[in-house]
Design a protein around this motif. Structure first.
Motif, PDB file in Angstrom:
ATOM      1  N   HIS A  26      -2.492  -4.134  -8.392  1.00  0.00           N
ATOM      2  CA  HIS A  26      -3.163  -4.212  -9.697  1.00  0.00           C
ATOM      3  C   HIS A  26      -2.229  -3.736 -10.812  1.00  0.00           C
ATOM      4  O   HIS A  26      -2.245  -4.293 -11.918  1.00  0.00           O
ATOM      5  CB  HIS A  26      -4.473  -3.418  -9.686  1.00  0.00           C
ATOM      6  N   GLY A  27      -1.404  -2.727 -10.524  1.00  0.00           N
ATOM      7  CA  GLY A  27      -0.408  -2.275 -11.493  1.00  0.00           C
ATOM      8  C   GLY A  27       0.618  -3.353 -11.790  1.00  0.00           C
ATOM      9  O   GLY A  27       0.991  -3.567 -12.953  1.00  0.00           O
ATOM     10  N   LEU A  28       1.071  -4.058 -10.751  1.00  0.00           N
ATOM     11  CA  LEU A  28       2.013  -5.165 -10.948  1.00  0.00           C
ATOM     12  C   LEU A  28       1.378  -6.290 -11.760  1.00  0.00           C
ATOM     13  O   LEU A  28       2.022  -6.887 -12.630  1.00  0.00           O
ATOM     14  CB  LEU A  28       2.492  -5.708  -9.595  1.00  0.00           C
ATOM     15  N   LEU A  29       0.119  -6.567 -11.472  1.00  0.00           N
ATOM     16  CA  LEU A  29      -0.618  -7.594 -12.215  1.00  0.00           C
ATOM     17  C   LEU A  29      -0.706  -7.213 -13.690  1.00  0.00           C
ATOM     18  O   LEU A  29      -0.447  -8.032 -14.575  1.00  0.00           O
ATOM     19  CB  LEU A  29      -2.006  -7.773 -11.606  1.00  0.00           C
ATOM     20  N   ASP A  30      -1.020  -5.965 -13.957  1.00  0.00           N
ATOM     21  CA  ASP A  30      -1.104  -5.468 -15.332  1.00  0.00           C
ATOM     22  C   ASP A  30       0.248  -5.572 -16.029  1.00  0.00           C
ATOM     23  O   ASP A  30       0.340  -6.033 -17.178  1.00  0.00           O
ATOM     24  CB  ASP A  30      -1.616  -4.033 -15.328  1.00  0.00           C
ATOM     25  N   ASN A  84       4.028  -4.298   2.215  1.00  0.00           N
ATOM     26  CA  ASN A  84       3.844  -2.854   2.200  1.00  0.00           C
ATOM     27  C   ASN A  84       3.498  -2.285   0.820  1.00  0.00           C
ATOM     28  O   ASN A  84       4.108  -1.318   0.368  1.00  0.00           O
ATOM     29  CB  ASN A  84       5.071  -2.146   2.778  1.00  0.00           C
ATOM     30  N   ILE A  85       2.526  -2.922   0.147  1.00  0.00           N
ATOM     31  CA  ILE A  85       1.985  -2.333  -1.070  1.00  0.00           C
ATOM     32  C   ILE A  85       0.459  -2.327  -0.972  1.00  0.00           C
ATOM     33  O   ILE A  85      -0.141  -3.204  -0.343  1.00  0.00           O
ATOM     34  CB  ILE A  85       2.450  -3.027  -2.372  1.00  0.00           C
ATOM     35  N   ASP A  86      -0.137  -1.334  -1.593  1.00  0.00           N
ATOM     36  CA  ASP A  86      -1.595  -1.240  -1.561  1.00  0.00           C
ATOM     37  C   ASP A  86      -2.189  -1.983  -2.757  1.00  0.00           C
ATOM     38  O   ASP A  86      -1.470  -2.412  -3.661  1.00  0.00           O
ATOM     39  CB  ASP A  86      -2.061   0.215  -1.502  1.00  0.00           C
TER      40      ASP A  86
END
Length: 140
Positions: free
Chosen positions: A51-55, A44-46
């Protein structure tokens, strides 16, 4: 490294992000494999949140894991990230997606293999899945 709540979408998303960058190369085929896995929908994440988590992961790696001009994640750090996932079904889903991501570019890099191996050790009850996937991949 940041700490996320056990079994949270952020913890799961970070594991996927780690699988993508652990070899030092984020390949477009890995992003396509993530898309095909539909795991972001499952947790349940877009894609923007991912991309924010990756960053954030990359920032954390650069600030906490730089050794002699390269980024090295120690086994203790990897183990701590993997231990944030406890739910057996989430572990199975993540292992399946991690295997697909690691194999997406046709090369299983040493760092990817080590991450999958640590996941098998930490998530021992689910490790049979990765062995089964490896057998299927070698049969094809």
């Amino acid at each position: 490294m940041r700490h996320y709540a056990t079994d949270s979408a952020s913890a799961a998303g970070r594991i996927l992000a780690l699988c993508m960058v652990v070899d030092g190369n984020l390949a477009p085929s890995e992003l396509r494999a993530l898309n095909r896995s539909r795991l972001l929908d499952y947790i349940n994440i877009d894609i923007d949140t991912f991309h924010g988590l990756l960053d954030q992961l990359c920032q954390d790696m650069l600030t906490s894991s730089v050794q002699q001009e390269c980024v090295v994640l120690g086994q203790d750090t990897i183990d701590a990230l993997l231990r944030e996932i406890e739910a057996p079904e989430l572990r199975r889903q993540l292992l399946q997606a991690m295997w697909s991501i690691a194999d997406a570019d046709g090369v299983l890099a040493d760092a990817e293999a080590k991450l999958l191996a640590r996941a098998c050790v930490i998530w021992s009850a689910e490790s049979g899945f990765v062995q089964h996937e490896a057998q299927l991949a070698s049969a094809n």
